[in-house]
Design a protein around this motif. Structure first.
Motif, mmCIF file in Angstrom:
data_model
loop_
_atom_site.group_PDB
_atom_site.id
_atom_site.type_symbol
_atom_site.label_atom_id
_atom_site.label_comp_id
_atom_site.label_asym_id
_atom_site.label_seq_id
_atom_site.Cartn_x
_atom_site.Cartn_y
_atom_site.Cartn_z
ATOM 1 N N TYR A 115 0.851 -1.194 0.000
ATOM 2 C CA TYR A 115 0.000 0.000 0.000
ATOM 3 C C TYR A 115 0.887 1.245 0.000
ATOM 4 O O TYR A 115 1.796 1.372 0.824
ATOM 5 C CB TYR A 115 -0.904 0.046 1.231
ATOM 6 C CG TYR A 115 -1.945 -1.037 1.286
ATOM 7 C CD1 TYR A 115 -3.152 -0.919 0.595
ATOM 8 C CD2 TYR A 115 -1.739 -2.186 2.047
ATOM 9 C CE1 TYR A 115 -4.119 -1.910 0.655
ATOM 10 C CE2 TYR A 115 -2.699 -3.184 2.111
ATOM 11 C CZ TYR A 115 -3.887 -3.035 1.415
ATOM 12 O OH TYR A 115 -4.843 -4.035 1.474
ATOM 13 N N LEU A 116 0.639 2.142 -0.931
ATOM 14 C CA LEU A 116 1.292 3.451 -0.906
ATOM 15 C C LEU A 116 0.283 4.432 -0.332
ATOM 16 O O LEU A 116 -0.786 4.657 -0.919
ATOM 17 C CB LEU A 116 1.723 3.876 -2.309
ATOM 18 C CG LEU A 116 2.983 3.195 -2.845
ATOM 19 C CD1 LEU A 116 2.651 1.799 -3.361
ATOM 20 C CD2 LEU A 116 3.632 4.006 -3.926
ATOM 21 N N ILE A 117 0.616 4.976 0.831
ATOM 22 C CA ILE A 117 -0.361 5.765 1.580
ATOM 23 C C ILE A 117 0.098 7.215 1.725
ATOM 24 O O ILE A 117 1.120 7.492 2.382
ATOM 25 C CB ILE A 117 -0.606 5.134 2.970
ATOM 26 C CG1 ILE A 117 -1.148 3.709 2.789
ATOM 27 C CG2 ILE A 117 -1.543 5.995 3.794
ATOM 28 C CD1 ILE A 117 -1.509 3.013 4.078
ATOM 29 N N PRO A 118 -0.622 8.148 1.115
ATOM 30 C CA PRO A 118 -0.275 9.570 1.262
ATOM 31 C C PRO A 118 -0.476 10.031 2.705
ATOM 32 O O PRO A 118 -1.398 9.582 3.398
ATOM 33 C CB PRO A 118 -1.266 10.272 0.319
ATOM 34 C CG PRO A 118 -1.724 9.205 -0.622
ATOM 35 C CD PRO A 118 -1.750 7.953 0.187
ATOM 36 N N ARG A 178 -9.488 6.073 5.546
ATOM 37 C CA ARG A 178 -8.993 4.816 4.991
ATOM 38 C C ARG A 178 -7.500 4.658 5.241
ATOM 39 O O ARG A 178 -7.021 3.557 5.555
ATOM 40 C CB ARG A 178 -9.287 4.769 3.490
ATOM 41 C CG ARG A 178 -8.907 3.453 2.831
ATOM 42 C CD ARG A 178 -9.125 3.522 1.335
ATOM 43 N NE ARG A 178 -8.682 2.310 0.670
ATOM 44 C CZ ARG A 178 -8.378 2.243 -0.629
ATOM 45 N NH1 ARG A 178 -8.487 3.322 -1.387
ATOM 46 N NH2 ARG A 178 -7.968 1.113 -1.157
ATOM 47 N N ALA A 179 -6.757 5.764 5.113
ATOM 48 C CA ALA A 179 -5.318 5.706 5.358
ATOM 49 C C ALA A 179 -5.034 5.309 6.806
ATOM 50 O O ALA A 179 -4.165 4.464 7.076
ATOM 51 C CB ALA A 179 -4.676 7.053 5.045
ATOM 52 N N ILE A 180 -5.756 5.891 7.751
ATOM 53 C CA ILE A 180 -5.569 5.555 9.169
ATOM 54 C C ILE A 180 -5.880 4.084 9.412
ATOM 55 O O ILE A 180 -5.128 3.370 10.091
ATOM 56 C CB ILE A 180 -6.457 6.457 10.046
ATOM 57 C CG1 ILE A 180 -6.032 7.920 9.912
ATOM 58 C CG2 ILE A 180 -6.382 6.012 11.507
ATOM 59 C CD1 ILE A 180 -6.978 8.902 10.574
ATOM 60 N N CYS A 216 -2.315 2.212 -4.461
ATOM 61 C CA CYS A 216 -1.988 3.570 -4.021
ATOM 62 C C CYS A 216 -3.273 4.298 -3.655
ATOM 63 O O CYS A 216 -4.176 4.430 -4.481
ATOM 64 C CB CYS A 216 -1.238 4.332 -5.115
ATOM 65 S SG CYS A 216 -0.765 6.010 -4.618
ATOM 66 N N LEU A 217 -3.358 4.773 -2.430
ATOM 67 C CA LEU A 217 -4.533 5.520 -2.000
ATOM 68 C C LEU A 217 -4.479 6.939 -2.550
ATOM 69 O O LEU A 217 -3.391 7.505 -2.685
ATOM 70 C CB LEU A 217 -4.595 5.586 -0.475
ATOM 71 C CG LEU A 217 -5.265 4.417 0.253
ATOM 72 C CD1 LEU A 217 -4.505 3.117 0.016
ATOM 73 C CD2 LEU A 217 -5.375 4.708 1.746
#
Length: 226
Positions: free
Chosen positions: A6-9, A21-23, A109-110
């Motif tokens: 997962y690539l998380i900004p 969603r990232a959290i 990637c988010l």
């Protein structure tokens, strides 16, 4: 079964820009890769994320990529974050993504924070078509890159550091013309966010008398079509 990369900004300023969603995913993955663990620690703590965090940056990514891909192949789910913004956009990430894809590992990637998008939208310059150049080479290849952009008709986007901002604005005026319209944004999503618009010399004059702090995004209008 293989795991997922997962690539998380992460926020480029205001922590409220972090997505739900990232959290959630950062809490669910087996481990987190961070560009600088010291920078990421306060953000992760703020959101109650308690996970193993390992360094993955431009100085070790060639060595660490093989091991990370092995973990992914063994079924571990791994998140990659940069100091701020979206991984692989002027930050480490491309090499890992490429190797993961080569090994048939799922890469997701988010959507999220990326500095050049709000800077471009707020610039007032055409944004239906644009050219993202990121950071120019500091020395070798810099003039070649600028010359290659002389005929570019799309809005051109650059990243720049505080101590090279004035030099870059002067160079842009020299190469693209002193009447070329531009926009410079700094401290995006932070308390002292600022966007300055005008010709390249006008913007340079402004920043000659103001504190140069934060990361800068420079948007330069493309060459006028005849």
């Amino acid at each position: 079964m293989s795991g997922t990369l997962y690539l998380i900004p992460t926020p480029i300023g205001n922590l409220e820009d972090m997505t739900l969603r990232a959290i959630r995913l950062l809490k669910e993955v087996d481990l987190i890769l961070a560009e600088d663990t010291r920078t990421s620690a306060p953000m992760l703590k703020h959101f109650g994320i308690d996970k193993k965090v390992f360094s993955h940056h431009q100085h070790n990514e060639h060595q660490s990529t093989t091991e990370i891909v092995k973990f992914l192949s063994q079924g571990q789910h791994i998140a990659l974050i940069s100091d701020a913004g979206t991984p692989a956009i002027s930050d480490p990430g491309f090499l890992l993504v490429r190797e993961a894809i080569k090994n048939n590992i799922q890469v997701i990637c988010l959507p999220g924070a990326t500095a050049f998008v709000p800077a471009l939208v707020a610039s007032g310059l055409p944004n239906d078509r644009f050219c993202f150049e990121g950071f120019l080479p500091v020395k070798k290849g810099r003039q070649t890159r600028l010359k290659s952009l002389l005929s570019e008709e799309r809005t051109i986007i650059f990243y720049e550091s505080p101590h090279r901002l004035l030099k870059s604005l002067a160079e842009f005026a020299e190469y693209f013309g002193e009447d070329r319209q531009a926009s410079v944004s700094r401290e995006i999503s932070k308390v002292f966010e600022e966007t300055v618009r005008g010709t390249l010399p006008e913007i340079k004059t402004h920043f000659e008398t103001h504190t140069l702090k934060g990361e800068f995004v420079i948007c330069v209008a493309g060459k006028p079509s005849k």
